[in-house]
Design a protein around this motif. Structure first.
Motif, mmCIF file in Angstrom:
data_model
loop_
_atom_site.group_PDB
_atom_site.id
_atom_site.type_symbol
_atom_site.label_atom_id
_atom_site.label_comp_id
_atom_site.label_asym_id
_atom_site.label_seq_id
_atom_site.Cartn_x
_atom_site.Cartn_y
_atom_site.Cartn_z
ATOM 1 N N SER A 52 1.081 -0.794 0.014
ATOM 2 C CA SER A 52 0.035 0.361 0.090
ATOM 3 C C SER A 52 1.282 0.993 0.044
ATOM 4 N N TYR A 54 2.728 1.975 -1.989
ATOM 5 C CA TYR A 54 3.250 2.431 -3.545
ATOM 6 C C TYR A 54 2.216 2.455 -4.509
ATOM 7 N N ASP A 55 1.879 3.540 -5.533
ATOM 8 C CA ASP A 55 1.364 4.280 -6.152
ATOM 9 C C ASP A 55 1.684 3.297 -7.530
ATOM 10 N N THR A 56 1.317 3.270 -8.380
ATOM 11 C CA THR A 56 1.098 1.400 -9.454
ATOM 12 C C THR A 56 0.522 2.572 -10.877
ATOM 13 N N HIS A 57 1.223 2.895 -11.582
ATOM 14 C CA HIS A 57 0.750 2.793 -13.423
ATOM 15 C C HIS A 57 1.231 1.909 -13.611
ATOM 16 N N ASP A 73 5.566 5.897 -2.146
ATOM 17 C CA ASP A 73 5.076 6.980 -1.552
ATOM 18 C C ASP A 73 5.310 7.182 0.123
ATOM 19 N N ARG A 76 2.698 7.941 3.569
ATOM 20 C CA ARG A 76 1.732 7.415 3.512
ATOM 21 C C ARG A 76 2.048 6.373 4.578
#
Length: 102
Positions: A52, A54-57, A73, A76
């Motif tokens: 949770s 990490y941002d995921t693209h 990130d 968080r």
């Protein structure tokens, strides 16, 4: 809790995109992984051990090529620490094979 009557405004991931994301995440941070560190302050390692954080693209670059990028990130976890190399980018084919990682 009330379940929605529509998912029109939600995020839609088509099967091949979800499959590429799953392959990349399982390689990048398998469930239950705990990142170790020699730093006496374990908070950054603990944060980087959580999916949770990490941002995921996901970018579909062709019918059978997907790029998946994980970027941390730490805010968080309540941390304000710069991370220079905490994420990764994966190239995944439509058969679920990792072609490359950077």
């Amino acid at each position: 809790m009330v379940f929605p009557t529509s998912f029109k405004e939600g995020l839609h991931l088509e099967g091949p995109v979800l499959a590429a994301l799953e392959v990349a995440m399982n390689e990048f941070l398998p469930a239950g992984t705990e990142i170790t560190t020699t730093d006496p302050d374990k908070r950054v390692a603990q944060c980087l051990s959580k999916r949770s954080s990490y941002d995921t693209h996901v970018l579909q670059a062709g019918e059978d090529l997907f790029f998946v990028w994980f970027s941390p990130d730490l805010s968080r976890c309540g941390l304000n620490v710069p991370i220079l190399d905490g994420g990764a980018v994966y190239a995944i084919d439509a058969r679920g094979r990792i072609l490359d990682r950077r």
